[in-house]
Design an enzyme around this catalytic site. Structure first.
Site, short mmCIF file in Angstrom:
data_model
loop_
_atom_site.label_atom_id
_atom_site.label_comp_id
_atom_site.label_asym_id
_atom_site.label_seq_id
_atom_site.Cartn_x
_atom_site.Cartn_y
_atom_site.Cartn_z
N LYS A 104 0.59 -1.23 -0.03
CA LYS A 104 0.07 0.12 -0.06
C LYS A 104 0.74 1.17 0.03
CE LYS A 104 -1.15 2.26 3.46
NZ LYS A 104 -1.50 2.97 4.63
N CYS A 141 -26.19 6.68 4.80
CA CYS A 141 -25.18 6.40 3.62
C CYS A 141 -26.14 6.37 2.12
CB CYS A 141 -24.64 5.24 3.76
SG CYS A 141 -23.78 4.73 2.40
N CYS A 192 -26.23 -1.43 -1.04
CA CYS A 192 -25.42 -2.22 -0.38
C CYS A 192 -25.80 -3.55 0.10
CB CYS A 192 -24.67 -1.38 0.83
SG CYS A 192 -23.58 -2.08 1.68
N CYS A 242 -18.57 5.01 6.33
CA CYS A 242 -18.60 3.43 6.43
C CYS A 242 -17.55 3.03 7.40
CB CYS A 242 -18.17 2.84 5.06
SG CYS A 242 -18.60 1.15 4.92
N CYS A 258 -24.93 3.57 8.23
CA CYS A 258 -25.71 3.32 6.90
C CYS A 258 -26.95 4.15 6.88
CB CYS A 258 -26.22 1.64 7.17
SG CYS A 258 -24.95 0.63 7.04
S1 SF4 Z 1 -24.72 0.97 3.43
FE1 SF4 Z 1 -22.98 -0.06 2.99
S2 SF4 Z 1 -21.42 1.27 2.09
FE2 SF4 Z 1 -22.90 2.56 3.38
S3 SF4 Z 1 -22.04 2.91 5.31
FE3 SF4 Z 1 -23.38 0.94 5.39
S4 SF4 Z 1 -21.91 -0.84 5.04
FE4 SF4 Z 1 -21.04 1.12 4.37
#
Ligand code: SF4
Length: 312
Positions: free
Chosen positions: A220, A300, A306, A290, A297
Site C-alpha cells: 500500500k 449512506c 449495499c 462506512c 448506514c
Molecule cells: S450502507 Fe454499506 S457502504 Fe454504506 S455505510 Fe453501510 S455498510 Fe458502508
C-alpha cells in the site's frame, strides 16, 4: 509541490495498430536525479510517414484485417497486456457516484492530513519524496492526525536522509511517538534511510518492487509513494478502509482476507483510470461514514444498493 498527477488513461478503449503514440501524464518517470521529480508531461511522438509502393490493381476485393492492441498507457506496470474484465460488481458505478457525492466536501482527516500534505513543499524534490515515504511509513496503524504531528516534529529539525541517520534512536522514538509500533518504526526508518543513502543517493526508488524491498514498506505504501512522490499509477493502494468497504459493497468477486488480496481482485476489473482515485475516496468514506464498527448506514446514499447494509 509534488502533487500527484493522475493518469487520464482510458483503460477500456482499444485502438488501431497504426496510430500516433502518446505518453500519458502518468507515464513512469526515470529513477534517479532530481530532474526526474516532476511528472512528465504527455508527449507525443509523431509517427513517420510510410513509403508506399505503387498500388497494384487487385483482381478481387480482399478482406481487410484490422488489428487492435492496448495502448501503452493502458498497460499495467511492466507493460502487462491489458485485460478485458470478465466480471464486474453489480451497481458499482452508481455506488461510486454516491460515494463521490458523500465525499464532495473533502473534509475527512485524510483530505487534510494524508501523505500528500505532510511534506515540505519548498524542499528539493528528492527530499520531498523522502518525506512522502517517511510519512507513509509512519502512517500504518496510526491515525492521520498522529502521523501529521510526528511529521511536523521531524520537519522542524530538517527532515532529510542525513538528518535521520544522525539522530539517535532514542531521540527519533521521542519525535515520532505515539505513532503505532513506534519502536519498530524507528528501526525500519533507520534501516531504510541507510539503504536510500547507500543505493539511491538519498532519493527513493521509483518502482514498486524496489520500494517494497525496503524495511517497513508494504505494498500500500509503495503504490501511494509511486502516486504521490513519482506521479505514477502503479496499482491500487489498499489499506484497511479500502479492504473493508470494497468487501462490504461486494466489489471483489469473492470475499478477500487481506488488503493485498483485495488489491489483486480490484485490479482485475476496476478501470485503470480510477485506480488512483479509489484510495483517498474510500479512506475518507471509511473515516466518516462506512466506519469499521457501527457504520452509518442510515446516512449512506448506498444503503439500498449495499449488500452489507442489511447485516450490519
Ligand atoms: S450502507 Fe454499506 S457502504 Fe454504506 S455505510 Fe453501510 S455498510 Fe458502508
Amino acid at each position: 509541490m509534488c502533487s500527484p498527477q493522475e493518469s487520464g488513461m482510458n483503460a477500456m478503449s482499444t485502438r488501431m495498430v497504426t496510430r500516433s503514440r502518446t505518453r500519458g501524464p502518468g507515464a513512469r518517470p526515470r529513477a534517479g536525479g532530481e530532474d526526474s521529480a516532476p511528472l512528465g508531461k504527455g508527449e507525443a511522438a509523431a509517427e513517420g510517414r510510410k513509403r508506399h509502393s505503387p498500388v497494384k490493381r487487385q483482381q478481387k476485393p480482399q478482406r481487410l484485417h484490422v488489428a487492435y492492441e492496448a495502448s501503452d498507457g493502458e498497460k499495467g506496470e511492466g507493460s502487462e497486456p491489458f485485460k478485458v474484465p470478465t466480471w464486474e460488481p453489480q451497481d458499482w458505478q452508481q455506488q461510486l457516484v454516491n460515494i463521490r457525492t458523500m465525499r464532495s466536501k473533502k473534509d475527512a482527516p485524510v483530505d487534510q492530513l494524508g501523505a500528500e500534505h505532510c511534506y515540505d513543499a519548498s524542499a528539493p524534490p528528492k527530499v520531498r519524496r523522502y518525506q512522502v515515504l517517511l510519512s507513509l511509513m509512519l502512517s500504518s496503524q496510526t491515525k492521520d492526525q498522529v502521523t501529521a504531528g510526528a511529521m511536523q516534529r521531524l520537519r522542524a529539525r530538517g527532515l532529510t536522509v542525513d538528518s535521520i541517520l544522525q539522530t539517535d534512536d532514542s531521540t527519533l522514538g521521542k519525535l515520532i511517538y505515539p505513532v503505532g509500533f513506534w519502536r519498530n518504526k524507528v528501526k525500519y526508518i533507520k534501516q531504510t534511510s541507510a539503504i536510500l543513502q547507500q543505493r539511491y543517493g538519498g532519493d527513493i526508488p521509483a518502482s514498486v518492487p524496489e520500494l517494497v524491498a525496503l524495511p517497513g514498506v508494504g505494498p500500500k505504501m509503495a503504490h501511494l509513494a509511486m502516486a504521490v512522490a513519482w506521479g505514477t499509477v502503479s496499482g491500487i493502494a489498499v489499506d484497511t478502509h479500502v479492504h473493508r468497504i470494497t468487501n462490504r459493497l461486494r466489489w471483489t468477486k469473492k470475499p478477500t482476507k487481506s488488503p493485498e488480496e483485495t488489491r489483486v481482485a480490484l485490479e482485475e476489473w476496476l478501470p485503470r483510470e480510477l485506480w488512483s482515485e479509489i484510495n483517498g475516496l474510500l479512506v475518507g468514506f471509511g473515516q466518516q461514514t462506512c466506519l469499521p464498527v457501527h457504520p452509518r448506514c442510515q446516512a449512506c446514499l448506498n444503503q439500498s444498493l449495499c449488500p452489507a447494509a442489511r447485516g450490519l
